[in-house]
Scaffold this motif. Structure first.
Motif, PDB file in Angstrom:
ATOM      1  N   LYS A 177      78.714 -16.423  77.647  1.00  0.00           N
ATOM      2  CA  LYS A 177      79.669 -15.441  77.137  1.00  0.00           C
ATOM      3  C   LYS A 177      79.337 -15.031  75.705  1.00  0.00           C
ATOM      4  N   ASP A 178      78.923 -15.987  74.885  1.00  0.00           N
ATOM      5  CA  ASP A 178      78.590 -15.691  73.493  1.00  0.00           C
ATOM      6  C   ASP A 178      77.451 -14.681  73.393  1.00  0.00           C
ATOM      7  N   GLU A 179      76.441 -14.873  74.221  1.00  0.00           N
ATOM      8  CA  GLU A 179      75.296 -13.967  74.191  1.00  0.00           C
ATOM      9  C   GLU A 179      75.672 -12.582  74.719  1.00  0.00           C
ATOM     10  N   SER A 180      76.482 -12.545  75.759  1.00  0.00           N
ATOM     11  CA  SER A 180      76.926 -11.244  76.268  1.00  0.00           C
ATOM     12  C   SER A 180      77.766 -10.510  75.231  1.00  0.00           C
ATOM     13  N   GLU A 181      78.646 -11.243  74.575  1.00  0.00           N
ATOM     14  CA  GLU A 181      79.485 -10.634  73.539  1.00  0.00           C
ATOM     15  C   GLU A 181      78.621 -10.039  72.429  1.00  0.00           C
ATOM     16  N   ARG A 182      77.507 -10.677  72.142  1.00  0.00           N
ATOM     17  CA  ARG A 182      76.623 -10.252  71.068  1.00  0.00           C
ATOM     18  C   ARG A 182      75.744  -9.067  71.470  1.00  0.00           C
ATOM     19  N   LEU A 183      75.397  -8.968  72.773  1.00  0.00           N
ATOM     20  CA  LEU A 183      74.343  -8.038  73.168  1.00  0.00           C
ATOM     21  C   LEU A 183      74.772  -6.889  74.076  1.00  0.00           C
ATOM     22  N   VAL A 184      75.918  -7.025  74.769  1.00  0.00           N
ATOM     23  CA  VAL A 184      76.296  -6.001  75.740  1.00  0.00           C
ATOM     24  C   VAL A 184      76.449  -4.628  75.081  1.00  0.00           C
ATOM     25  N   LEU A 185      77.153  -4.563  73.968  1.00  0.00           N
ATOM     26  CA  LEU A 185      77.366  -3.277  73.288  1.00  0.00           C
ATOM     27  C   LEU A 185      76.038  -2.682  72.837  1.00  0.00           C
ATOM     28  N   LYS A 186      75.158  -3.524  72.350  1.00  0.00           N
ATOM     29  CA  LYS A 186      73.836  -3.065  71.903  1.00  0.00           C
ATOM     30  C   LYS A 186      73.088  -2.403  73.050  1.00  0.00           C
ATOM     31  N   ALA A 187      73.127  -3.011  74.231  1.00  0.00           N
ATOM     32  CA  ALA A 187      72.433  -2.452  75.390  1.00  0.00           C
ATOM     33  C   ALA A 187      73.084  -1.144  75.839  1.00  0.00           C
ATOM     34  N   LYS A 188      74.418  -1.104  75.845  1.00  0.00           N
ATOM     35  CA  LYS A 188      75.132   0.104  76.256  1.00  0.00           C
ATOM     36  C   LYS A 188      74.825   1.272  75.326  1.00  0.00           C
ATOM     37  N   GLU A 189      74.773   0.999  74.049  1.00  0.00           N
ATOM     38  CA  GLU A 189      74.508   2.060  73.062  1.00  0.00           C
ATOM     39  C   GLU A 189      73.111   2.644  73.222  1.00  0.00           C
ATOM     40  N   LYS A 190      72.215   1.875  73.825  1.00  0.00           N
ATOM     41  CA  LYS A 190      70.854   2.358  74.074  1.00  0.00           C
ATOM     42  C   LYS A 190      70.734   3.074  75.411  1.00  0.00           C
ATOM     43  N   GLY A 191      71.866   3.211  76.123  1.00  0.00           N
ATOM     44  CA  GLY A 191      71.866   3.961  77.377  1.00  0.00           C
ATOM     45  C   GLY A 191      71.773   3.133  78.633  1.00  0.00           C
ATOM     46  N   CYS A 192      71.722   1.803  78.510  1.00  0.00           N
ATOM     47  CA  CYS A 192      71.639   0.928  79.678  1.00  0.00           C
ATOM     48  C   CYS A 192      72.988   0.813  80.382  1.00  0.00           C
ATOM     49  N   VAL A 193      72.955   0.745  81.705  1.00  0.00           N
ATOM     50  CA  VAL A 193      74.122   0.296  82.452  1.00  0.00           C
ATOM     51  C   VAL A 193      74.019  -1.231  82.512  1.00  0.00           C
ATOM     52  N   VAL A 194      75.026  -1.923  81.980  1.00  0.00           N
ATOM     53  CA  VAL A 194      74.992  -3.384  81.899  1.00  0.00           C
ATOM     54  C   VAL A 194      75.697  -3.997  83.103  1.00  0.00           C
ATOM     55  N   VAL A 195      75.012  -4.917  83.760  1.00  0.00           N
ATOM     56  CA  VAL A 195      75.611  -5.748  84.807  1.00  0.00           C
ATOM     57  C   VAL A 195      75.749  -7.137  84.206  1.00  0.00           C
ATOM     58  N   ASP A 196      76.978  -7.532  83.900  1.00  0.00           N
ATOM     59  CA  ASP A 196      77.203  -8.776  83.156  1.00  0.00           C
ATOM     60  C   ASP A 196      77.759  -9.869  84.060  1.00  0.00           C
ATOM     61  N   ASN A 197      77.043 -10.981  84.144  1.00  0.00           N
ATOM     62  CA  ASN A 197      77.442 -12.095  85.000  1.00  0.00           C
ATOM     63  C   ASN A 197      77.906 -13.306  84.200  1.00  0.00           C
ATOM     64  N   SER A 198      78.205 -13.107  82.919  1.00  0.00           N
ATOM     65  CA  SER A 198      78.604 -14.233  82.065  1.00  0.00           C
ATOM     66  C   SER A 198      80.068 -14.608  82.236  1.00  0.00           C
ATOM     67  N   HIS A 199      80.823 -13.764  82.936  1.00  0.00           N
ATOM     68  CA  HIS A 199      82.277 -13.925  83.123  1.00  0.00           C
ATOM     69  C   HIS A 199      83.061 -13.597  81.853  1.00  0.00           C
ATOM     70  N   LEU A 200      82.402 -13.012  80.861  1.00  0.00           N
ATOM     71  CA  LEU A 200      83.088 -12.610  79.633  1.00  0.00           C
ATOM     72  C   LEU A 200      84.197 -11.601  79.938  1.00  0.00           C
ATOM     73  N   PHE A 201      83.937 -10.703  80.888  1.00  0.00           N
ATOM     74  CA  PHE A 201      84.883  -9.630  81.184  1.00  0.00           C
ATOM     75  C   PHE A 201      85.700  -9.892  82.454  1.00  0.00           C
ATOM     76  N   SER A 202      85.587 -11.086  83.018  1.00  0.00           N
ATOM     77  CA  SER A 202      86.322 -11.395  84.245  1.00  0.00           C
ATOM     78  C   SER A 202      87.822 -11.246  84.017  1.00  0.00           C
ATOM     79  N   GLY A 203      88.480 -10.547  84.919  1.00  0.00           N
ATOM     80  CA  GLY A 203      89.915 -10.345  84.797  1.00  0.00           C
ATOM     81  C   GLY A 203      90.298  -9.167  83.927  1.00  0.00           C
ATOM     82  N   ASP A 204      89.326  -8.540  83.252  1.00  0.00           N
ATOM     83  CA  ASP A 204      89.608  -7.389  82.394  1.00  0.00           C
ATOM     84  C   ASP A 204      89.862  -6.160  83.274  1.00  0.00           C
ATOM     85  N   LYS A 205      91.060  -5.616  83.208  1.00  0.00           N
ATOM     86  CA  LYS A 205      91.443  -4.496  84.067  1.00  0.00           C
ATOM     87  C   LYS A 205      90.676  -3.220  83.753  1.00  0.00           C
ATOM     88  N   ASN A 206      90.065  -3.148  82.577  1.00  0.00           N
ATOM     89  CA  ASN A 206      89.329  -1.949  82.185  1.00  0.00           C
ATOM     90  C   ASN A 206      87.856  -2.002  82.565  1.00  0.00           C
TER      91      ASN A 206
END
Length: 334
Positions: free
Chosen positions: A74-103
């Protein structure tokens, strides 16, 4: 259908299964970028007969990839997901950082593949937890045929739900205990080997754990809310791979036992097993591409109440194959 794929965590248990699945399915990639947290690592990953050199994640330019698959903490996803998205990547995140997030878009490829367009638009998608996938695939069969009014599930989850940490800790503790030495929990609150844990995750004010609440939330998001509710109890058992569930349902429409059995037998997601067949994760679930359904029973005196057992390969089918199918959906729709 092809794309450029970055994988952070290619060397984890799930990462290895993802690469195996890409090989097995002959999934065509324009390029693959295996990413590591280490700098100066001179290694390569072979997929479909081609070598791809490992790169440091902090030095990688995510604009080179169409999709970034995070199999990290989760720590690594929190650090890197936004960076990847800003570069145009579609992120598939399996860290469970966003599990349960309705958005955040949660996809079970067999059921709500249409949500991939929303995922591409938001540049973020998460797979449902493996026990959620198991429950969703089984309940969807009954939901489509008869409607589900209420469901209660007890999930007996293997330690691989925690990835390599779980499997390595169980193996390590078993070796220590069999040699007369004290066990080492390695971050777990109690011994894993020859033991079970009454719950998984942190207990909330509702007396459900955060893990159980996520399974409930994901199931209801994909299938819709059941009129009389859904309850899930998760127990951690000393099994390396394979999740088992005991499920009780109340249907909206009356049905016979043979009709419920036929629904499971006819579904592409489930395999109905003989009631007298002894099932075990080691012998039956591992490498299975369906949810095994057994011991289907009707409550005496009721035309709507049924119970049954489920078993599934949580690592390969519940996670790795689901992740590859999500990536393929993105490639098809992007």
């Amino acid at each position: 259908m092809s794309l450029k794929l970055a994988i952070y965590g290619y060397d984890t248990d799930i990462g290895k299964l993802v690469l195996e699945t890409i090989d097995e399915q002959n999934f065509e990639l324009d390029d693959l970028f295996p990413l590591t947290p280490l700098s100066g690592e001179y290694d390569a990953v072979s997929v479909r007969g081609q070598n791809y050199f490992v790169q440091a994640v902090d030095e990688f330019d995510f604009s080179k990839a169409d999709v970034a698959l995070f199999l990290s903490t989760k720590d690594e996803s929190e650090r890197l997901v936004l960076k990847a998205k800003e570069k145009g990547c579609v992120v598939v995140d399996n860290s469970h950082l966003f599990s349960g997030d309705k958005n955040t878009c949660t996809i079970v490829p067999q059921i709500n593949d249409y949500d991939v367009k929303k995922a591409i638009e938001n540049k973020l998608v998460i797979p449902a937890l493996a026990p959620s996938v198991e429950l969703i695939l089984a309940l969807s069969v009954l939901h489509d045929e008869f409607g589900v009014d209420k469901a209660n599930a007890t999930a007996l989850e293997s330690v691989s739900e925690f990835g390599q940490l779980g499997t390595q800790t169980l193996a390590h503790e078993s070796t220590l205990l069999l040699n007369g030495m004290a066990s080492d929990h390695q971050g777990f609150k109690a011994q894993l080997a020859f033991n079970l844990h009454s719950h998984i995750g942190e207990v909330l004010d509702t007396n459900f754990t955060d893990h159980e609440s996520t399974i409930i939330s994901e199931t209801q998001r994909v299938l819709g809310k059941f009129t009389r509710g859904l309850n899930v109890t998760s127990v951690l058992v000393p099994v390396f791979y394979g999740h088992t569930m005991v499920v009780n349902v109340e249907l909206e429409q009356a049905a016979t036992l043979s009709e419920v059995q036929k629904a499971f037998a006819d579904s592409e997601y489930t395999e109905l097993c003989e009631n007298d067949r002894l099932l075990s994760p080691v012998e039956d679930a591992i490498n299975q591409r369906k949810v095994l359904v057994s011991r289907v029973r009707q409550t005496e005196g009721s035309k709507k109440s049924f119970s049954f057992e489920l078993m599934m390969d949580n690592s390969r089918f519940g996670e790795a194959i689901s992740l590859v199918e999500i990536i393929k959906l993105i490639a098809k729709n992007n």
